[in-house]
Design a protein around this motif. Structure first.
Motif, PDB file in Angstrom:
ATOM      1  N   PHE A  96     -13.397   7.385  -1.594  1.00 10.50           N
ATOM      2  CA  PHE A  96     -13.701   7.753  -0.209  1.00 10.50           C
ATOM      3  C   PHE A  96     -14.707   6.785   0.416  1.00 10.50           C
ATOM      4  N   HIS A  97     -15.650   6.340  -0.378  1.00 10.43           N
ATOM      5  CA  HIS A  97     -16.613   5.364   0.126  1.00 10.43           C
ATOM      6  C   HIS A  97     -15.905   4.059   0.514  1.00 10.43           C
ATOM      7  N   ASN A  98     -14.967   3.626  -0.359  1.00 11.97           N
ATOM      8  CA  ASN A  98     -14.197   2.402  -0.033  1.00 11.97           C
ATOM      9  C   ASN A  98     -13.329   2.603   1.199  1.00 11.97           C
ATOM     10  N   LEU A  99     -12.742   3.824   1.317  1.00 13.45           N
ATOM     11  CA  LEU A  99     -11.896   4.097   2.482  1.00 13.45           C
ATOM     12  C   LEU A  99     -12.698   4.034   3.775  1.00 13.45           C
ATOM     13  N   LEU A 100     -13.907   4.593   3.749  1.00  5.63           N
ATOM     14  CA  LEU A 100     -14.739   4.553   4.957  1.00  5.63           C
ATOM     15  C   LEU A 100     -15.134   3.121   5.307  1.00  5.63           C
ATOM     16  N   ASP A 101     -15.354   2.304   4.281  1.00  2.66           N
ATOM     17  CA  ASP A 101     -15.681   0.902   4.544  1.00  2.66           C
ATOM     18  C   ASP A 101     -14.487   0.127   5.121  1.00  2.66           C
ATOM     19  N   LEU A 102     -13.274   0.563   4.738  1.00  3.99           N
ATOM     20  CA  LEU A 102     -12.075  -0.133   5.192  1.00  3.99           C
ATOM     21  C   LEU A 102     -11.604   0.303   6.572  1.00  3.99           C
ATOM     22  N   THR A 103     -12.134   1.416   7.093  1.00  4.79           N
ATOM     23  CA  THR A 103     -11.687   1.899   8.412  1.00  4.79           C
ATOM     24  C   THR A 103     -12.065   0.887   9.486  1.00  4.79           C
ATOM     25  N   ALA A 104     -11.144   0.765  10.497  1.00  2.00           N
ATOM     26  CA  ALA A 104     -11.349  -0.210  11.564  1.00  2.00           C
ATOM     27  C   ALA A 104     -11.540   0.431  12.918  1.00  2.00           C
ATOM     28  N   ASP A 105     -11.217   1.732  13.057  1.00  2.00           N
ATOM     29  CA  ASP A 105     -11.392   2.385  14.352  1.00  2.00           C
ATOM     30  C   ASP A 105     -11.734   3.853  14.122  1.00  2.00           C
ATOM     31  N   SER A 106     -12.028   4.529  15.197  1.00  2.00           N
ATOM     32  CA  SER A 106     -12.451   5.939  15.114  1.00  2.00           C
ATOM     33  C   SER A 106     -11.325   6.836  14.623  1.00  2.00           C
ATOM     34  N   GLU A 107     -10.096   6.490  14.952  1.00  3.70           N
ATOM     35  CA  GLU A 107      -8.963   7.318  14.515  1.00  3.70           C
ATOM     36  C   GLU A 107      -8.828   7.304  13.011  1.00  3.70           C
ATOM     37  N   GLU A 108      -8.929   6.130  12.422  1.00  8.23           N
ATOM     38  CA  GLU A 108      -8.872   6.032  10.965  1.00  8.23           C
ATOM     39  C   GLU A 108     -10.063   6.738  10.321  1.00  8.23           C
ATOM     40  N   LYS A 109     -11.234   6.524  10.917  1.00  7.28           N
ATOM     41  CA  LYS A 109     -12.426   7.152  10.349  1.00  7.28           C
ATOM     42  C   LYS A 109     -12.326   8.676  10.391  1.00  7.28           C
ATOM     43  N   ALA A 110     -11.778   9.193  11.508  1.00  2.00           N
ATOM     44  CA  ALA A 110     -11.615  10.652  11.616  1.00  2.00           C
ATOM     45  C   ALA A 110     -10.647  11.177  10.563  1.00  2.00           C
ATOM     46  N   ALA A 111      -9.547  10.433  10.316  1.00  2.00           N
ATOM     47  CA  ALA A 111      -8.563  10.863   9.317  1.00  2.00           C
ATOM     48  C   ALA A 111      -9.171  10.876   7.918  1.00  2.00           C
ATOM     49  N   ILE A 112      -9.935   9.827   7.582  1.00  2.00           N
ATOM     50  CA  ILE A 112     -10.545   9.761   6.251  1.00  2.00           C
ATOM     51  C   ILE A 112     -11.628  10.839   6.113  1.00  2.00           C
ATOM     52  N   THR A 113     -12.390  11.045   7.184  1.00  2.00           N
ATOM     53  CA  THR A 113     -13.426  12.095   7.143  1.00  2.00           C
ATOM     54  C   THR A 113     -12.797  13.460   6.938  1.00  2.00           C
ATOM     55  N   GLU A 114     -11.677  13.722   7.638  1.00  2.00           N
ATOM     56  CA  GLU A 114     -10.982  14.999   7.458  1.00  2.00           C
ATOM     57  C   GLU A 114     -10.467  15.141   6.039  1.00  2.00           C
ATOM     58  N   LYS A 166       0.477   8.725   6.914  1.00  2.00           N
ATOM     59  CA  LYS A 166       1.406   8.486   8.030  1.00  2.00           C
ATOM     60  C   LYS A 166       0.749   7.600   9.094  1.00  2.00           C
ATOM     61  N   LEU A 167      -0.534   7.891   9.367  1.00  2.00           N
ATOM     62  CA  LEU A 167      -1.259   7.072  10.334  1.00  2.00           C
ATOM     63  C   LEU A 167      -1.315   5.620   9.880  1.00  2.00           C
ATOM     64  N   LEU A 168      -1.645   5.413   8.616  1.00  2.00           N
ATOM     65  CA  LEU A 168      -1.740   4.051   8.098  1.00  2.00           C
ATOM     66  C   LEU A 168      -0.376   3.355   8.073  1.00  2.00           C
ATOM     67  N   LEU A 169       0.670   4.125   7.693  1.00  2.00           N
ATOM     68  CA  LEU A 169       2.003   3.530   7.689  1.00  2.00           C
ATOM     69  C   LEU A 169       2.465   3.173   9.105  1.00  2.00           C
TER      70      LEU A 169
END
Length: 489
Positions: A96-114, A166-169
């Protein structure tokens, strides 16, 4: 002749040509750099999305392994289940820490946070399972495993995980579309410099043929023609400025060579005549003098009229031959002007004085310039100019009809005087040639044909010009231009 005013120099043309190629190189390099940067950025984005998907899948894999440890605890009574479960928890936290570092926008960050919140909810439930397992409360533990954990929290986590994937794909698909567009754009940007380079190549070939190759060929043709003696050949003054100037220089050289050739031929003929004529004049004038003396002595009043007329014709013919011989000698004699201050009025009066009898015989109306309104000061050879004007006026007077008009006009300029002599005669039957090497034809009974050539020679010696033009209403207009201040070479 001069070069075309719009012709550009070869140095300027080559500079433009080099700048065009330099700009093409810059354009091609810029297109390549832009394409590489876009491609590199897209590749990094694709790699980032791929890493996020991989991290989510690894998170799901570790989560399943955590769930396996719970079941091992419940069914197999594995004493190490708690420890292995905690190890997987640390691994998932790292994901999860790596995923948060890899996020590029708020939408991705919101999905990973959820997704992370869903996992936290799951871990809180699993702590209850470990508590129940330690208290040996198998009924409550089975209920939590079978109903609450599996059907509620774990299912909800799967839905959140599926949405994140799905968002990432979807982003990966958009990135693939962008990469395809970048590929087409890069191909287009690559075609533009290639097309411009081909156009520049075609243009350069056409330009080089027109501005350099063809003019050089014309210059070579001109040099070949001139070298064979065709001095009338002119090279087209075209192409770049240097070649146009070279053609102009060749044309000027050909003209000067033609003039020099004419002058040389004229000088050679003059020299030949100068050697031949004095000898002929000496050998002719002595017998002529004897013939004339014999005719004079023979002429007597007692002779019949026919004989006396024949003797008079002999004397007249001898005098005409003598005048022709003396005129020819004067024409061939080199002219050396001796300049002095004088006036055109004085020179004209000297030239007209010997013609007064002829003017009166033909009852000619003579019109002179208004000397009061003209500045006719001159610094020239008075005698030579007077002889030249005498010859021209003599021709005009003899050509004029009975009671005709003889008009003399003078225009004064700062550096020269322009004299116009108009007569009403039949006009000149030939065009006088100032470069003639021999006397011209004559229409007068006792003429030598040397009057006009002598006038040309005087004008050349005094740096003047003389032209003979036919008048519209009949007659000849003689135009003479003489500098005010003669300067010897």
């Amino acid at each position: 002749m001069s070069a075309h005013p719009k012709a550009k120099s070869l140095k300027h043309v080559l500079l433009i040509h080099e700048l065009a190629f330099f700009l093409l190189v810059i354009l091609a390099g810029t297109a390549g750099v832009i394409g590489m940067r876009i491609w590199d950025k897209s590749s990094q984005e694709s790699q980032r999305i791929h890493l996020m998907v991989q991290e989510i899948q690894q998170t799901r894999g570790d989560l399943y392994r955590q769930m396996k440890e719970l079941f091992d605890l419940y069914f197999l009574k594995d004493p190490n289940a708690q420890e292995e479960y905690n190890a997987y928890t640390l691994s998932i936290d790292a994901h999860f820490h790596n995923l948060l570092d890899l996020t590029a926008d708020s939408e991705e960050k919101a999905a990973i946070t959820e997704l992370n919140d869903g996992y936290r909810s799951l871990t809180r439930e699993t702590q209850l399972i470990f508590t129940l397992a330690n208290n040996d409360n198998h009924i409550d533990l089975e209920q939590v495993l079978n109903t609450h954990l599996e059907s509620n929290i774990f299912h909800r986590y799967e839905l959140i995980s599926a949405r994140a994937e799905k968002l990432l794909l979807m982003k990966h698909g958009e990135l693939s579309s962008r990469l395809e567009e970048v590929r087409h754009t890069a191909f287009t940007l690559l075609l533009i410099p290639i097309g411009l380079a081909l156009l520049l190549l075609v243009f350069s070939r056409i330009f080089l043929n027109r501005a350099i190759v063809h003019p050089i060929r014309h210059v070579l043709d001109a040099t070949r023609e001139i070298s064979t003696g065709n001095l009338d050949y002119h090279a087209p003054e075209e192409g770049v400025a240097e070649l146009a100037e070279l053609s102009a220089a060749i044309n000027i050289m050909a003209e000067k060579l033609a003039h020099s050739q004419e002058a040389l031929v004229r000088s050679e003929k003059q020299a030949a005549l100068g050697l031949l004529v004095p000898m002929l004049a000496h050998n002719i004038r002595n017998p002529l003098a004897s013939i004339r003396a014999t005719a004079q002595v023979t002429d007597h009043e007692q002779l019949d009229q026919e004989t006396r007329d024949s003797l008079a014709a002999i004397i007249s013919t001898v005098d005409r031959l003598d005048r022709w011989t003396r005129a020819l000698l004067a024409y061939l004699h080199p002219l050396k002007p001796h300049a002095g201050h004088t006036t055109l009025r004085q020179i004209l009066q000297g030239a007209l004085t010997p013609l007064q009898q002829k003017i009166q015989e033909k009852q000619l109306k003579l019109y002179l310039p208004d000397w009061e309104s003209i500045n006719d000061q001159l610094f020239t050879d008075e005698n030579l100019l007077e002889q030249a004007l005498y010859n021209v006026l003599l021709n005009a007077a003899e050509a004029s009809p009975q009671a005709g008009e003889l008009l003399i006009i003078c225009h004064a300029f700062t550096d020269s005087l322009h004299i116009i002599i108009n007569d009403e005669g039949p006009g000149m039957p030939f065009t006088p040639d100032p470069h003639a090497a021999s006397p011209g034809p004559t229409t007068k009974r006792f003429g030598t044909g040397l009057g006009i050539p002598f006038a040309f020679k005087v004008m050349e010696a005094l740096s003047g010009h003389i032209h003979f033009n036919a008048r519209v209403k009949g007659g000849t207009s003689t135009e003479i231009t003489i500098p005010r201040n003669y300067q010897s070479d």
